[in-house]
Design a protein around this motif. Sequence first.
Motif, PDB file in Angstrom:
ATOM      1  N   ILE A 162       0.857  -0.898   0.011  1.00 21.22           N
ATOM      2  CA  ILE A 162       0.039  -0.117  -0.027  1.00 21.22           C
ATOM      3  C   ILE A 162       0.798   1.358   0.108  1.00 21.22           C
ATOM      4  CG2 ILE A 162      -1.831   1.266   1.240  1.00 21.22           C
ATOM      5  CD1 ILE A 162      -2.745  -1.306   2.523  1.00 21.22           C
ATOM      6  N   ASN A 188      -8.387   3.853   4.959  1.00 22.51           N
ATOM      7  CA  ASN A 188      -8.803   3.882   3.544  1.00 22.51           C
ATOM      8  C   ASN A 188     -10.079   4.644   3.548  1.00 22.51           C
ATOM      9  OD1 ASN A 188      -8.936   3.379   0.796  1.00 22.51           O
ATOM     10  ND2 ASN A 188      -9.796   1.381   0.855  1.00 22.51           N
ATOM     11  N   ARG A 269      -4.024   7.189  -2.441  1.00 23.64           N
ATOM     12  CA  ARG A 269      -3.692   5.736  -1.792  1.00 23.64           C
ATOM     13  C   ARG A 269      -3.861   4.744  -2.728  1.00 23.64           C
ATOM     14  NH1 ARG A 269      -6.199   1.308   0.512  1.00 23.64           N
ATOM     15  NH2 ARG A 269      -5.573   0.505   2.414  1.00 23.64           N
ATOM     16  N   GLU A 271      -3.414   0.503  -3.564  1.00 24.66           N
ATOM     17  CA  GLU A 271      -3.171  -0.586  -2.895  1.00 24.66           C
ATOM     18  C   GLU A 271      -2.811  -1.600  -4.291  1.00 24.66           C
ATOM     19  OE1 GLU A 271      -5.525  -3.909   0.161  1.00 24.66           O
ATOM     20  OE2 GLU A 271      -6.057  -1.965  -0.250  1.00 24.66           O
TER      21      GLU A 271
END
Length: 294
Positions: A162, A188, A269, A271
């Motif tokens: 991540i 998240n 963000r 992932e």
Amino acid sequence: MAITAQLVKELREKTGAGMMDCKKALVETNGDIDAAIDYLREKGLSSASKKADRIAAEGTTYILTEGNDAVILEVNAETDFVAKNSQFQELVKSLAAQLLKAKPESLEAALEVKNEEGVSIAEQISSAVATIGEKITLRRFEVKTKTDADTFGSYLHMGGRIGVLVVLEGSTDADAAKDIAMHIAAINPKYITREEVPAEEVERERKVLTEQALNEGKPENIVAKMVEGRLGKFFEQVCLLDQAFVKDSDKKVRDFVKSTGGNVTSFVRYEVGEGIEKRADNFAEEVMSQVKGK
């Protein structure tokens, strides 16, 4: 025989090998494209195109900051084993440096970015595929720019599984910016504030909560008030500033950010593999196919 760009392009399309490898093959075979194909096959450099239909859902995220610029990117491979390979990791770092310098506006433009040797990112990846033996893709990236009064917060979790990049505007507290990035990695959030949540998403949630309350047998005259209360919980789930701070659950992220004297203006963000449909192959069949050279 003169080796033209068109001839190199034709060989690349037929083999999937890198541009420089194709040019060398054509030089070695005096421009004979069939002989050049055999040359690349003998060198094990014509396999990239055969891997184009494989699913690359492993890989890594990476963040590079230089002064007031930063880039976050995700590069995928087929297996976690290759993602940890030093050659793959060096490729990722090289791509990050090139993207940060060029600042392309799209993924398509990024693949056309060239290094100092004049080799495009697409060609660099193709060459790496031929060498490493797995499909590799630059999936996404984003470049951020700040002022001297702002701070980047970056965090890579589990070696890059991540990656989070935050812009903390109006504050130079680097430790706080990193803490915010760590919070985003763990919790998240989708948005920074309630105002960013699309109206249709709020309305959809309100409708679901209303039906839930009615199905619970709650009186209609108090359902609306209950729903607004439950919407607060929804905002706590999706909005960064409404969340309990992961390092101090008695404090909201909003309060922590305020204590820095700045504001979170944006974050990214990534992932690894999120949203990619991973193929569930039969392991025995996969091994057998490799033994048979398929």
